[in-house]
Structures are given as C-alpha cells and as structure tokens.
Design a protein around this motif. Structure first.
Motif, PDB file in Angstrom:
ATOM      1  N   THR A 475       0.841  -1.196   0.000  1.00 41.01           N
ATOM      2  CA  THR A 475       0.000   0.000   0.000  1.00 41.01           C
ATOM      3  C   THR A 475       0.872   1.240   0.000  1.00 41.01           C
ATOM      4  N   LEU A 476       0.538   2.182  -0.864  1.00 38.13           N
ATOM      5  CA  LEU A 476       1.237   3.458  -0.935  1.00 38.13           C
ATOM      6  C   LEU A 476       0.385   4.525  -0.260  1.00 38.13           C
ATOM      7  N   PHE A 477       0.951   5.177   0.784  1.00 38.90           N
ATOM      8  CA  PHE A 477       0.275   6.248   1.511  1.00 38.90           C
ATOM      9  C   PHE A 477       0.957   7.575   1.192  1.00 38.90           C
ATOM     10  N   ASP A 478       0.153   8.646   1.175  1.00 41.62           N
ATOM     11  CA  ASP A 478       0.755   9.966   1.033  1.00 41.62           C
ATOM     12  C   ASP A 478       1.140  10.499   2.410  1.00 41.62           C
ATOM     13  N   GLY A 479       1.580  11.753   2.463  1.00 42.28           N
ATOM     14  CA  GLY A 479       2.030  12.343   3.717  1.00 42.28           C
ATOM     15  C   GLY A 479       0.950  12.500   4.758  1.00 42.28           C
ATOM     16  N   ARG A 480      -0.309  12.404   4.357  1.00 42.95           N
ATOM     17  CA  ARG A 480      -1.429  12.496   5.295  1.00 42.95           C
ATOM     18  C   ARG A 480      -1.946  11.120   5.692  1.00 42.95           C
ATOM     19  N   ARG A 481      -1.199  10.082   5.325  1.00 40.39           N
ATOM     20  CA  ARG A 481      -1.550   8.689   5.608  1.00 40.39           C
ATOM     21  C   ARG A 481      -2.835   8.275   4.904  1.00 40.39           C
ATOM     22  N   GLU A 482      -3.137   8.918   3.793  1.00 40.93           N
ATOM     23  CA  GLU A 482      -4.257   8.500   2.970  1.00 40.93           C
ATOM     24  C   GLU A 482      -3.747   7.588   1.858  1.00 40.93           C
ATOM     25  N   ILE A 483      -4.554   6.589   1.502  1.00 48.23           N
ATOM     26  CA  ILE A 483      -4.127   5.602   0.523  1.00 48.23           C
ATOM     27  C   ILE A 483      -4.082   6.233  -0.873  1.00 48.23           C
ATOM     28  N   VAL A 484      -2.930   6.112  -1.514  1.00 40.24           N
ATOM     29  CA  VAL A 484      -2.771   6.577  -2.890  1.00 40.24           C
ATOM     30  C   VAL A 484      -3.061   5.443  -3.860  1.00 40.24           C
ATOM     31  N   ALA A 485      -2.518   4.258  -3.560  1.00 33.44           N
ATOM     32  CA  ALA A 485      -2.717   3.087  -4.418  1.00 33.44           C
ATOM     33  C   ALA A 485      -2.422   1.841  -3.605  1.00 33.44           C
ATOM     34  N   ARG A 486      -2.941   0.715  -4.076  1.00 35.11           N
ATOM     35  CA  ARG A 486      -2.701  -0.563  -3.406  1.00 35.11           C
ATOM     36  C   ARG A 486      -2.654  -1.656  -4.459  1.00 35.11           C
ATOM     37  N   LYS A 487      -1.675  -2.568  -4.319  1.00 35.48           N
ATOM     38  CA  LYS A 487      -1.571  -3.702  -5.226  1.00 35.48           C
ATOM     39  C   LYS A 487      -0.847  -4.831  -4.519  1.00 35.48           C
ATOM     40  N   SER A 488      -0.735  -5.966  -5.193  1.00 35.90           N
ATOM     41  CA  SER A 488       0.031  -7.096  -4.670  1.00 35.90           C
ATOM     42  C   SER A 488       1.355  -7.191  -5.404  1.00 35.90           C
ATOM     43  N   SER A 489       2.405  -7.590  -4.679  1.00 34.46           N
ATOM     44  CA  SER A 489       3.673  -7.843  -5.361  1.00 34.46           C
ATOM     45  C   SER A 489       3.488  -9.038  -6.292  1.00 34.46           C
TER      46      SER A 489
END
Length: 663
Positions: A475-489
């Motif tokens: 999961t990729l979070f921005d500086g506000r801890r909001e989700i930017v994107a999510r995927k599986s390796s």
C-alpha cells in the motif's frame, strides 16, 4: 434482583410464628415478581433502542450482553449491525468476524461480513467470504455484483486515475456532505455541534439533526467561513439536506426528513439512508430576502421517500430520488418536466440502464450535461460509488464507474463539477473514507495529467531468509496517511507505483504470518522523470513463547485506565487478534518502582485487566486472553526502589507486553 427469600428471611423466621412468615413470604414474592415485570432486562432495553434506530445508545448494552463464553448469536448480530449502521466499519469488522465464527450463524451473514471487509478495503478477504456464501448456498448469482466489485477494485487501486483530492477545512468530527456551488459560496448539509436538548439529537448516531450550512468558495474551490444558513431554510424540526438551486439562486430544492405526527407508525423496512420518509420542499426567495417553502407536488410521506433533487442545465427537468412504486430496486432516479404553467409534471422513472436493484442517490447534472450519481447496485469499490452517464430524461448510456480515488472502500457521493475542461477538471465530492476528519467529509478535487513521470520500484522479501515474497499486499500512503494506491507484489516479489512531484510517501508491505515493513519515499526536489527504489523486509511472526512490547502504550501515574493514545495502539493488537483467530496471548502490565511492592502488583494486574477489557469491548473473545500483572518485578532500567529517576525514566517502566500462548 436479589432473592428476598434468603438471608434476611432466615432471621425473620427465627423470630415469628411459621404462619406469619409464610404470609410475608408470599407477599414479598408477589412484589418481587411484579417489580421484575416492571423493570425491563438489559436485553429488553438494548432491543428497544435497536428497534428505535438508536444504535449509538444500544451498543454499550449489547457489548455487556456478549461478554460471555457463549454469547447469543442475535446479540452479536445486533451489535455488529449497530456499528455498521453508524458507518464504523472497523468495529463492524471486529464483530462480524465473531458473528460468522458462531456455530449457529447462517450463511447470509457472510454477505454482510463481505460488505464490511470491502468497506475496509480488504477486497481479497471480502471475496473469500462472498465465495464461501456461494459455496454454502449454491446461490452465486446473489453475490455476483459484489464479487465483480472486489475484482474491479483491486484493478482500480493498482492503477488509480490522476484525480487529486483535498479534505476541506470546513470538515469537523461530525458529518459534512453534499456541496452545491453558488458563485463564490456553497450550500452543504452538516451536523451542528452539541444539541441543547435530547429531542434535537438523532438517536441513530447520537449527534444533532442535519442542518443547512453555507461557506465561502475561492477560485481553487477552497471552502472557508462555514456558518448556519440564516432564516427559514433551517426552520424544520428534523434532518435537512441536501440542497439544489436554480441558476438564479432564488429557488432552492431542499430535502427534508418527515418528522411524523403523533400516533403515526414509521416504516419497518428502512433503506440505509432512511429513518423516516424523505420529502422535497421548494423554497422561493421573497423580495424582502425571506424564504417561502412549498412541498413538492408528488411527495407522499405515508407511502415513500422523495428527495435529493438536481436540475438540468436549462432548468426544465428536475431529477430526484425516490422509492415510489414502479422503480427498479431500492431507490431510483426519477424526473419531472416543467410545464408551461411553471408546475412540474408527473414523475417518470429515468430508466433501467442507470437504475439498479440497489439504491441510486445524490444525482447531479454537470456542465457537460452528464449525470453524476451514486449507487450501490452496480460493481463498485465500497458502499456507494460515483458513476457517470450521458443522456437525458429516460435515455442514458451505460453508467461508468469513476474508479479510484474518486471512489473508495467507503461511501462516495454528491459528486459535482465546478470546472469541466478538455485537460482538467475540478469539483467536490463527499465521502466517509478512511483518513478524513469525521464521518462524512467534503473533498475538493482536481484532475490534471502529470508532465513528468516518477516511478517507485520495489521488492518484498523474507527478512530472515532473503527469499522474495510473492502476493504481499503493498500500500502506498501519502504524507497524510491516505491511501494513494494498493496492489500485490507479483510472482517475483516486485511492485511498482507512479508518484507525484514534491510529495512524501510511505510504502507498506503486509503478508499473513509476517510482521509488516514500511519505507519512506520523497519526490521533493525531483524535476525530471526518474525511478526510485524501495526494499521491504517482512519478518515471520507468532512463535509460541515470543514476547513483544506494545510500544508507546503507557499509563498515567497510579492509574489503570486506558488513555486515548494507548487505545490507538491497542486497536492494532485488536486487528492482529481479529485477523489471526487462533492466536491466544498473555497481556502483561508492568509498573515503575514508586509505591509498595504489594500495591504495584495489584495496580499492574488492574492495568493488564483494563487492557484485556478494552480488547473485549472491541470484539475479541475474552477466553483468548490472559491478564497478568508483574508489578515492579521486571523493570527495563535501573529505576528501582530508592533510586532517583526522571518522570520519563519511570514512565518507561509503566508498559504493556504481549506473549504468544498459542497459534
């Protein structure tokens, strides 16, 4: 109630004749039974509050009822559903995990549990529950839309659109939603702070009834100076909002919740957004600036709801939402056309293409004449998703999901455009997604294609062996801890994200059976296309006998209550226990050396018990935990009896640890 036949009655029996005792006993038994009949039980009170939609008030009672080794399924279901009705999806997930594990739980509960998991962004887990329902019942058709939504969400979160969302400053811990722009200002619906009377409080949420607010709007859509709308707009006694207006701003269409009259019965088969039926009112501005209100001609609060109005760009078609007979499902979009005398024609259903078997809500007509609305009846990411369709009246194209991040695992609705250009968009939407200020929040958004491309490329590996870990959730979070994107390796344990310029990010890797690992990434100062790298090392967890400290969970001196900062950390343990249902632990508490050894041992036991009690209140079965106080016998520094230490040094000893007992 204590049995009055014992204790005191023995003494009476020794003092008086047997006949008198018998008479008195009979009298007291009758009084005891009468009193018991007059005082409802804890379950009766909880059920009454639940039936009255006072979910916030019912929750503490159901929490007490289920704190037993064999809780009743109905009590667990009511508690889980109460949290769901409050849109507290995290707590609802905790309790639905207990519901579906109950030996008497029917397969239908897996559908609701799947929806809750979906609302928390756990699409793979939600799919497992929905597939389990289909397998147990053979009814795959019933969950086909939800399964498609899980699959789509995974794709959309892995490849988000370039919408950029900003949580607006008018948001509070309460609900704010449904912006309607008017030149340099907006109308929106919100819960005022602090009702003065219980009659001004909505038992469903425990908060004040919705009112209409205004705010100033800048050129970049920033909202400031929120205030209650003045005058007759807020004169109604129950919920108000959302608002729509004509081009002049002199005619408003406001949805109101019908308060009912004495003796009327409310409907039992409520939809999600209903408590009593909704009705639409038309407000006209008078010459002196006051407002006159008239009910919409096709309101019928005894039979159905009607509200959530939207006008076509030319003002000649009024769209609205209703569950009147003749629709496709729960609530549909309908429309009326303006007649030559200025009245509105009879309701016409907007058609089966944009309406579903679920609920369609919050329509808006954009400057491009497209219809933007929310629905839970098509494949989507969460509860309500925003869709777009082009056309008019009853002729529309197939609705298009606006994907992530316009849509999220929560409810996303009231999408309205303020700018519609070829290369850029701007507007507002409302959402109760994670990371907001309160329940429903207002977000402004922009859409603009980036001029440079920054890639984050990373790997997920086993920290002990170095082997790559495939199918880890990243999961990729921005500086506000909001989700930017999510995927599986992927199969080789690699992942990739597209980043924005001048931002800070956190990338988090998770896999069942491993401790999570994270890394910080920054694009600040990058002025040309580039590729960054990150390596996530996940360590195996949960070997019997392992002990780890719950870092930064402290107690105030001489206290055993759970502080708010401690509760946030204990919630992480709740998630671990919930997601690993075979895990059993010892929760141990430790004190500093101040006070006697005996007192500290008792204090630490109370602290450990308070931590266990907190986890129980959050949905973890008590039998999976043991509370153990060690007093000052296991200090982490030299601050023993008689040693002078700082407050911070003593604080370090007031800690809580977890030991794995079984897994």
């Amino acid at each position: 109630m204590k049995d009055r036949r014992s204790g005191t009655w023995v003494k009476i029996y020794s003092m008086v004749a047997l006949g008198l005792v018998t008479l008195l006993t009979l009298v007291m038994l009758m009084l005891s039974r009468a009193c018991a009949q007059e005082q409802p039980s804890l379950r009766d009170r909880a059920e009454q509050l639940y039936r009255q939609y006072e979910y916030a008030n019912a929750i503490p009672l159901y929490t007490k009822l289920v704190d037993t080794k064999r809780p009743r399924l109905n009590d667990l279901e009511r508690l889980a559903d109460s949290y769901l009705k409050l849109n507290d999806y995290e707590s609802a997930e905790n309790w639905y995990a207990r519901v579906v594990a109950h030996g008497e739980s029917p397969a239908e509960n897996r559908i609701v549990y799947g929806e809750v998991l979906k609302a928390n962004g756990k699409y793979a887990e939600a799919r497992n529950q929905l597939e389990a329902y289909a397998s147990e019942t053979g009814d795959g058709d019933r969950v086909a839309v939800q399964l498609a939504g899980c699959d789509s969400a995974l794709v959309w979160m892995a490849d988000p659109t370039v919408h950029k969302l900003r949580n607006e400053g008018v948001n509070t811990l309460r609900a704010e939603f449904a912006v309607f722009p008017m030149d340099g200002s907006v109308y929106y619906a919100a819960e005022p702070e602090g009702a003065m009377r219980r009659t001004d409080t909505y038992g469903w949420t425990g908060n004040s009834f919705l009112r209409i607010y205004t705010a100033d709007r800048s050129d970049d859509n920033t909202l400031t100076n929120p205030a209650l709308a003045v005058g007759e707009i807020n004169a109604a006694s129950y919920h108000l909002g959302p608002v729509a207006a004509d081009a002049t701003g002199n005619t408003l269409f406001i949805t109101r919740t019908y308060p009912g009259r004495e003796g009327e019965r409310t409907r039992e088969d409520r939809q999600k957004f209903l408590t009593r039926n909704l009705e639409l009112y038309c407000y006209t501005r008078n010459i002196d600036g006051t407002w006159s209100a008239e009910p919409f001609a096709y309101n019928n609060v005894q039979e159905y709801s009607l509200g959530h109005a939207a006008l076509s760009q030319d003002g000649n078609i009024l769209y609205y939402v209703s569950d009147m007979p003749g629709g496709q499902g729960g609530t549909d979009i309908w429309f009326s056309e303006k007649q030559t005398d200025g009245s509105w024609g009879a309701p016409i259903n907007a058609g089966e293409r944009i309406n579903s078997g679920g609920n369609e809500l919050f329509p808006n007509i954009g400057p491009d004449h497209s219809l933007y609305y929310s629905s839970d009846g098509f494949a989507g990411m969460g509860g309500l998703d925003v869709f777009q369709s082009t056309g008019s009246r009853g002729q529309w194209t197939e609705p298009r999901n606006l994907r992530y991040p316009v849509n999220s695992s929560g409810d996303d609705f009231a999408y309205v455009l303020t700018l519609d250009g070829e290369e850029s968009l701007a507007g507002y939407l409302s959402s109760n997604r994670k990371g907001g200020q309160g329940n429903d929040d207002i977000y402004s958004f922009t859409y603009e294609k980036p001029k440079i491309i920054i890639i984050l490329r990373g790997t997920t590996s086993d920290k002990q062996t170095g082997d790559r870990i495939a199918a880890a959730a990243v999961t990729l979070f921005d500086g506000r801890r909001e989700i930017v994107a999510r995927k599986s390796s992927d199969g080789s344990g690699t992942f990739e994200f597209v980043l924005d310029r001048n931002q800070t990010y956190t990338v988090l890797g998770q896999k069942e059976g491993y401790h999570a690992d994270s890394a910080s990434v920054s694009t600040i100062g990058i002025s040309k296309s580039d590729t960054l790298e990150a390596a996530l090392l996940l360590e195996p967890v949960f070997k019997v006998g392992d002990t780890f400290e719950l870092e930064n969970i402290y107690y105030d001196f001489d206290k055993h209550n759970i502080r708010p900062d401690a509760a946030a950390i204990l919630d992480e343990l709740v998630r671990t226990m919930r997601d690993n249902p075979t895990l059993k632990i010892e929760l141990s508490s430790h004190t500093d050396s101040r006070g006697s050894d005996t007192y500290n041992m008792a204090l630490s036991q109370r602290r450990a018990q308070a931590a266990v009690d907190y986890l129980v209140s959050r949905g973890i079965a008590r039998e999976r935990m043991e509370a153990k106080g060690y007093g000052e016998t296991r200090l982490v520094n030299d601050c023993g009896n008689g040693v002078t230490c700082s407050r911070e040094a003593h604080q370090a000893n007031r800690r809580t640890e977890v030991t794995v007992l079984a897994y």
